[in-house]
Design an enzyme around this catalytic site. Structure first.
Site, PDB file in Angstrom:
ATOM      1  CD  GLU A 167       0.179  16.714  20.728  1.00 17.55           C
ATOM      2  OE1 GLU A 167      -0.252  17.762  21.219  1.00 17.55           O
ATOM      3  OE2 GLU A 167      -0.457  15.641  20.728  1.00 17.55           O
TER       4      GLU A 167
ATOM      5  CG  ASP B 283      -3.846  12.646  24.640  1.00 17.59           C
ATOM      6  OD1 ASP B 283      -3.893  13.264  25.715  1.00 17.59           O
ATOM      7  OD2 ASP B 283      -3.938  13.193  23.530  1.00 17.59           O
TER       8      ASP B 283
ATOM      9  CD  GLU C 288      -8.397  16.152  23.668  1.00 17.10           C
ATOM     10  OE1 GLU C 288      -7.701  16.475  24.650  1.00 17.10           O
ATOM     11  OE2 GLU C 288      -7.939  16.022  22.517  1.00 17.10           O
TER      12      GLU C 288
HETATM   13  O1  GCW Z   1      -4.754  15.502  24.125  1.00 16.42           O
HETATM   14  C1  GCW Z   1      -3.913  16.235  23.315  1.00 16.42           C
HETATM   15  C2  GCW Z   1      -4.798  17.310  22.788  1.00 16.42           C
HETATM   16  C3  GCW Z   1      -4.051  18.552  22.396  1.00 16.42           C
HETATM   17  C4  GCW Z   1      -3.202  18.984  23.573  1.00 16.42           C
HETATM   18  C5  GCW Z   1      -2.217  17.877  23.888  1.00 16.42           C
HETATM   19  C6  GCW Z   1      -1.346  18.158  25.095  1.00 16.42           C
HETATM   20  C7  GCW Z   1      -2.659  21.187  24.341  1.00 16.42           C
HETATM   21  O2  GCW Z   1      -5.544  16.788  21.706  1.00 16.42           O
HETATM   22  O3  GCW Z   1      -5.011  19.519  22.069  1.00 16.42           O
HETATM   23  O4  GCW Z   1      -2.531  20.205  23.348  1.00 16.42           O
HETATM   24  O5  GCW Z   1      -2.913  16.690  24.161  1.00 16.42           O
HETATM   25  O6  GCW Z   1      -1.659  17.629  26.153  1.00 16.42           O
HETATM   26  O7  GCW Z   1      -0.384  18.876  24.982  1.00 16.42           O
END
Ligand code: GCW
Length: 674
Positions: free
Chosen positions: A281, A360, A388
């Protein structure tokens, strides 16, 4: 009071049958000053808790002399001795004999954990007479990861601001101590206090600019058996050191990290190590230099090695620039594809931290095939206590049952120790640097976790990482008894709410493991196509005939990453567990499920049920009005109202969306917005 003490807010325990055993605490000093600090804290915690709970005077004595005049009744806290032989370094033995309750441990940590255990037992009115138990942690590493930024915001934080950082400064205050106490009380022994997305000022946490202040935190932590860890920026040699490269095989880069780490240990001798998010990311990583993640991780691990530091490297590496038209690329495959070839190439102080599922933290995902795939690599299982994708601490969602399912999953990697719990604890392959981590759900809200009931996840993660054999009910029961006033009605209502909450949340949100369908970026509330044509690799592929992603051998091939018989089980639509059907298969709306319902009817029914269940929880909570402290009652009531709105919105959007796609009526003719 600025903030609550969560489950350490001791309440009166009436008529405790074994109170007589607890009126005297006798701590024996060891020759190690660190141990003694822990013993002092254990005595402090125990005596103040017992005084409040039992309403009696507790006499305390700390003696230098192991063979001194021990009392003939009370609690004896002793490091060493025969009874401690063979114990885990953090474990302890608790044994009652006559009018004495003996605690034997190998370290001050064991003594501290035993103190909180005794407190827990008294709060739950468990008998101490007749006890003879050895308690030791199943996992060596039991950690929290904070996604706290230095401006005070928390990425995916739902409980206020950071209590570690504000305005690019490090905070040290009474919360720091109470946080350490909360962690120790559930056995957590490590905390990474800054976000894995390391940017700006956070990159400089590893420098003189912040190390003195961090040392104050580390020092408080040490008294409670917790190591401080930092997330670090892989490109720090460029950003801080002014080097032209961060290439892990470059000599100057290695020297830069060595000097950086030496300086950290000069300030913080008890420093735990680094957590790294690389090539993920937008974060920098070894791919820029055509190096592997083993090169990257080993570089940092070697700098940490002389001090006993650990390097934790995340496996959350995937292409976040996907084209939705591309049906071959599958984000679910990414972690395994990126890391399986590196098995055995990491130094022994490197640990790969693997998210529980391949995508995720969705409400339902299969277990990551890296568990059961990697055999010569240390691993940490990463779960997300921060909700989340599970209601953001507005909706109640007790996650311990989900974590239990993950830990109990059989990977078939080896005969005796094939369960995820045995792999991440290091049992399967005889590893030491292994364990569990949770993305923390805490912040500076009065109640620490936004939703009062979300504290059960904070508590539960710690307890489960210490002992994965505990049941979800046991953990919920312990937490309720310590959190709320003594009342069987409160106990029953809260327990039922917690135990049903994950299933309810799943019912009114995304069906059968497909995931997402959330509002982009903030991720709360429904938006079925929110990510459907985006670059994140998170698609449901719904059309007029059905939905789901074909991840079988014939599809993206993701199922082949599992050991047999799991690979075939998921591959075959008949044997694939139905709760994951849409994760693994494209399914027609008229497909008949084992329940005798079509997929479409299942979607309608679960969404109506989900909302009804939230209504039921809300009602049950209202029934506790006269029994609960007013502030607790009101805070949670507000959240239940938000949850109900959210559930209704999910129900109507999902039902309408799929009605419009499929044209299939609800058999029960309930209200669907055509
Ligand atoms: O789930 C996603 C989140 C990001 C997060 C990323 C990760 C810290 O939306 O906000 O970043 O995973 O785990 O690195």
């Amino acid at each position: 009071m600025e903030y609550s003490q969560c489950w350490l807010n001791y309440k009166s325990v009436k008529n405790y049958q074994d109170a007589g055993l607890l009126e005297y605490i006798y701590g024996i000093k060891s020759s190690d000053s660190r141990d003694n600090r822990l013993v002092d804290n254990a005595v402090k915690e125990l005596s103040s808790a017992l005084r409040t709970m039992l309403g009696i005077d507790i006499k305390v004595e700390i003696s230098d002399c192991p063979s001194g005049n021990k009392p003939d009744r009370g609690i004896i806290l002793d490091i060493g001795g025969e009874a401690a032989e063979g114990l885990h370094e953090e474990g302890y033995r608790l044994r009652q004999e006559g009018e004495l309750l003996y605690v034997n441990a190998r370290s001050g940590k064991g003594i501290l954990y035993s103190a909180f255990d005794i407190i827990r037992k008294v709060a739950s009115k468990e008998p101490l007479r007749g006890i003879d138990r050895v308690e030791q942690p199943y996992n060596n590493l039991r950690m929290l990861n904070h996604w706290d930024n230095m401006n005070g915001d928390i990425e995916r934080g739902y409980s206020g601001k950071s209590f570690f950082f504000r305005d690019e400064e490090v905070l040290v205050n009474s919360r720091t101590l109470d946080y350490a106490r909360l962690l120790a009380s559930v056995g957590i022994n490590g905390a990474v206090i800054n976000n894995v997305n390391v940017r700006g000022a956070a990159s400089r946490l590893v420098t003189d600019r912040y190390l003195d202040k961090l040392r104050e935190i580390a020092d408080i932590f040490e008294g409670y058996g917790i190591k401080l860890y930092l997330s670090a920026n892989f490109a720090a040699p460029i950003e801080l050191g002014g080097l032209a490269t961060a290439d892990p095989l470059d000599r100057e880069v290695a020297d830069w990290w060595k000097a950086c780490v030496k300086n950290i240990y000069d300030h913080i001798p008890d420093f735990g190590g680094f957590l790294i998010k690389a090539d993920s990311e937008g974060r920098p990583g070894p791919f820029t230099y055509n190096r592997t993640h083993a090169d990257g991780a080993n570089l940092l691990a070697r700098a940490l090695k002389p001090y006993g530091g650990l390097l934790i490297w995340r496996c959350f590496v995937y292409n976040c620039q996907q084209d939705w038209r591309d049906y071959k690329t599958d984000r679910a495959r990414a972690a395994y594809d990126n890391f399986i070839g590196l098995d055995g190439l990491f130094d022994d102080n490197v640990i790969l931290q693997i998210k529980n599922g391949p995508v995720d933290f969705q409400v339902r995902e299969p277990v990551s095939p890296l568990f059961g795939g990697l055999k010569n690599t240390n691993m940490i299982l990463e779960v997300q206590a921060a909700q989340e994708y599970t209601g953001q601490q507005k909706d109640v969602c007790y996650l311990v049952p989900m974590w239990k399912e993950i830990l109990d999953f059989e990977t078939y990697a080896c005969k005796e120790y094939g369960k995820v719990a045995d792999i991440v604890s290091g049992r399967a392959y005889g590893q030491v640097n292994c364990g569990m981590a949770a993305v923390s759900n805490t912040g500076n809200d009065y109640n620490w976790t936004g939703h009062d009931l979300a504290a059960a996840n904070f508590y539960g993660f710690g307890r489960l990482s210490w002992e994965p054999g505990l049941t979800s009910e046991q953990i919920a029961a312990e937490w309720i008894r310590q959190t709320f006033p003594e009342s069987e009605q409160i106990f029953k209502v809260v327990k039922d709410i917690l135990m049903g909450s994950l299933q309810t949340y799943e019912k009114y949100t995304v069906p059968l493991g497909i995931g997402w369908m959330v509002n982009p970026s903030h991720h709360y509330g429904p938006n079925v196509d929110g990510y459907e044509y985006d670059r994140w690799g998170t698609y449901h592929r719904a059309d007029r005939n059905g939905l789901g992603v074909d991840r079988t051998r014939k599809g993206t091939g993701y199922t082949t990453q599992y050991n047999e018989p799991n690979a075939s089980m998921y591959d075959n639509i008949e044997t694939c567990p139905e709760e994951l059907l849409l994760f693994f298969h494209y399914i027609r709306y008229d497909y008949m499920l084992k329940s005798g319902k079509t997929l479409m009817q299942h979607i309608y029914d679960t969404h109506f049920e989900g909302v009804e269940e939230v209504e039921g929880m809300l009602k049950a909570w209202e029934g506790l009005k006269d029994l609960l402290p007013e502030d607790v009652y009101d805070r949670v009531l507000k959240r239940f109202n938000m949850q109900l709105n959210n559930a209704v919105e999910w129900r109507d959007r999902i039902n309408t969306y799929f009605y419009r796609k499929s044209g299939i009526d609800d058999e029960k003719h309930r209200r669907i917005y055509y």
